[in-house]
Structures are given as structure tokens and as C-alpha cells.
Design an enzyme around this catalytic site. Structure first.
Site, PDB file in Angstrom:
ATOM      1  N   HIS A  71     -31.137  42.152  25.354  1.00  0.00           N
ATOM      2  CA  HIS A  71     -32.593  42.092  25.460  1.00  0.00           C
ATOM      3  C   HIS A  71     -33.236  43.138  24.552  1.00  0.00           C
ATOM      4  CE1 HIS A  71     -36.606  42.251  27.236  1.00  0.00           C
ATOM      5  NE2 HIS A  71     -36.330  41.105  27.834  1.00  0.00           N
ATOM      6  N   ASP A  89     -39.475  32.816  29.855  1.00  0.00           N
ATOM      7  CA  ASP A  89     -39.691  34.260  29.814  1.00  0.00           C
ATOM      8  C   ASP A  89     -40.727  34.684  30.859  1.00  0.00           C
ATOM      9  OD1 ASP A  89     -39.042  36.766  28.933  1.00  0.00           O
ATOM     10  OD2 ASP A  89     -40.438  36.764  27.257  1.00  0.00           O
TER      11      ASP A  89
END
Length: 308
Positions: free
Chosen positions: A146, A269
Site C-alpha cells: 500500500h 477503495d
């Protein structure tokens, strides 16, 4: 499970934020979340702890906090197995403990690991993490790299001087985050991690964190480093790409020129991106055929995260 955290080394604040995230999971996946999922036509969410995870706290705190977060995530999965799965959070500041926690999290039923490109100043490709890559490969646990905020030194050299708000935007969501994640993946390749662990799988968000747009140029690094394969081949064989809510047809078309339809994943997301059902449906019509559309929407995620 998404949570905002301080970017500085305030360990107590980060610890409190992680505990807050862990204790509020049941509310986060209650009627509010499922109603959003229903509105978007989403059957299942895969939870993960938002940045910086447990990488901004002391070693002792990281170990205990990761256990708490993973226990809470496993409870959430058990409560709603029809709607929820979750990735593990690992205390990467203590690599041996991270391996132990990965083993434990796998036994709890968590699938995948949410990680970040470095722990303090130590990059993920550092040899101290070698046992973690062995364990992840053996356990078939993919590693999601990430984005994280660049170090202060990099922010000083490349991202400051425009104004406080502009500086932050440049160093995070508009550019810096994605360079950080893409560079972390590229360093793992250059260090030979994917040569030593050829079945290890990585996940990159935001359509590949820029690597799919620079793959041929990056192939030169593979030649210099004497790697077994090219960067392009690692992208095609060891990397899965998610959309991260960026429903951009041009990015989809480009990704499909570099990799195959069985390597890309739909994602919203949540809660950082919130596409509407209409936007999702419109984007899905960009696929060339039903097989690739279904694979992107759910089939590939089921394969990667081993969801029955």
C-alpha cells in the site's frame, strides 16, 4: 476499518488510532457499510488496516496491536462470512514476530497481508524480511503493498515549497504515494526476492502504482541486476493489479496491454473512493467480453484470496 493516522512518530497516537480501528470494526461493517455495498452492487469487502498500519509504533506495541487488529478482523469475518473477508496486519518492525503473526493470522482465516514499503528507514527488500517472504509464499498469502507518505527527507527535497495543502497533495494522493509503492515493489524485484520465491504474489493498487506505464524502461534494471526475469515478466507473473476505485477506461485498456485479464481486480477503495452503481456499471461495459468482465469483478479476487 479505514482510519486516519498521524504521519509523525507519535507512537501513542498511532497506537490509540489502531486500537480505535480495532474496537470499532463491528460498527464499521454494520448497516452503514453493507448499505453502501448494496447501493454499489458489491457482494463482499476485503478489509484492511489503513496506513500506516502498525509501522509507526514501537516494536512491543506493534506486536500486541497487530494481534488485537487481526483478532478483531477475524471476528468480523466470522460474523459476516457472506459479506466480509480481511487481510492481516503484521508487526514488520519485528520480522520474526511478523512471521509468527502471519502464521497465526492464517490460522484465523485472514487472507492476504496489507504492508507498506518501508518500516522507518528500512525498506521491505531488506534481508531481515527474507523469512517473511518464505512464509508468505508457503502459506499462499499475497502481499498488498500500500502507498505510504514519503520520508521527511524526500518530502523536503521533492515535495515542499508549493504551500502546505499543495505540498501534502503532491506528496500523497496525487503523486508521492504511488511512487513510494511502485518503488517498493521494484526494489523487491531488483533484490531478487521474486527469484528466490517465484510463487510469492504481490498486489499493487491504483492500476499498478505507475509500474505498468514504465515497465519497459524498468526492464533495464533487471538486466543490470542480473535477475532471472524482466520487470515486465514479474508484473505479468507475480503481480495483481487493483483499480482502487479509479474507474478509468484508459487505464484499463493500458493495463490489458501489459498483463492479462486474470491479473486485475475490481476494488472501490472504500471509503476513500465511492463510485456509484451507475459509474461501476458503465465502467464494466468497457471490458471486451463477459469472461474478462466476470474475472475482474469477482473471479480473480476469489482465486487470489481463496474465497469459496
Amino acid at each position: 476499518m479505514a482510519q486516519s493516522y498521524p504521519s509523525g512518530p507519535n507512537h501513542s497516537s498511532v497506537s490509540a488510532a489502531i486500537r480505535e480501528a480495532s474496537t470499532s470494526i463491528s460498527g464499521d461493517i454494520g448497516p452503514l457499510r453493507t448499505s453502501v455495498m448494496d447501493e454499489q452492487g458489491i457482494d463482499m469487502h476485503v478489509l484492511s488496516l489503513a496506513p500506516p498500519g502498525a509501522q509507526g509504533v514501537s516494536v512491543d506495541s506493534a506486536v500486541s496491536l497487530c494481534r488485537e487488529a487481526n483478532d478483531a478482523a477475524a471476528d468480523a469475518v466470522r460474523a459476516r462470512p457472506d459479506r466480509i473477508r480481511a487481510m492481516a496486519t503484521l508487526p514488520l518492525a519485528a520480522p520474526k514476530k511478523a512471521v509468527e503473526e502471519l502464521e497465526r493470522a492464517t490460522a484465523l482465516g485472514l487472507t492476504g497481508v496489507m504492508a507498506y514499503g518501508r518500516v522507518a528507514d528500512v525498506p521491505l527488500d531488506d534481508p531481515r524480511f527474507e523469512d517473511l517472504w518464505e512464509a508468505a509464499e508457503r502459506l499462499r498469502q499475497p502481499i498488498f503493498i500500500h502507498p505510504q507518505i514519503p520520508s521527511s527527507a524526500i518530502r523536503d527535497g521533492a515535495y515542499r515549497g508549493l504551500g502546505p495543502t499543495e505540498d501534502l497533495a503532491l506528496s500523497t494522493f496525487s503523486w508521492g504515494w504511488h511512487l513510494e509503492a511502485g518503488t517498493a515493489a521494484l526494489r523487491l524485484m531488483a533484490r531478487g526476492v521474486l527469484d528466490r520465491h517465484p510463487r510469492l504474489q504481490l498486489i499493487l493498487g491504483h492500476w499498478g502504482e505507475l509500474l505498468v506505464f514504465w515497465h519497459r524502461r524498468a526492464d533495464g534494471l533487471a538486466r543490470v541486476a542480473g535477475l532471472d526475469r524482466t520487470i515486465t515478466e514479474y508484473l505479468q507473473q507475480n503481480v495483481w493489479i487493483t483499480a482502487s476505485g479509479m474507474l478509468d477506461a484508459a487505464m484499463l485498456r493500458h493495463a490489458l496491454t501489459i498483463t492479462t485479464p486474470d491479473r486485475i481486480l475490481f476494488s472501490t477503495d472504500y471509503p476513500f473512493q465511492s463510485p456509484t452503481r451507475g459509474e461501476i456499471d458503465t465502467f464494466m461495459r468497457e471490458f471486451p467480453d463477459d469472461d474478462s468482465r466476470i474475472a475482474f469483478a469477482s473471479g480473480n479476487a476469489r482465486t487470489l484470496f481463496r474465497i469459496d
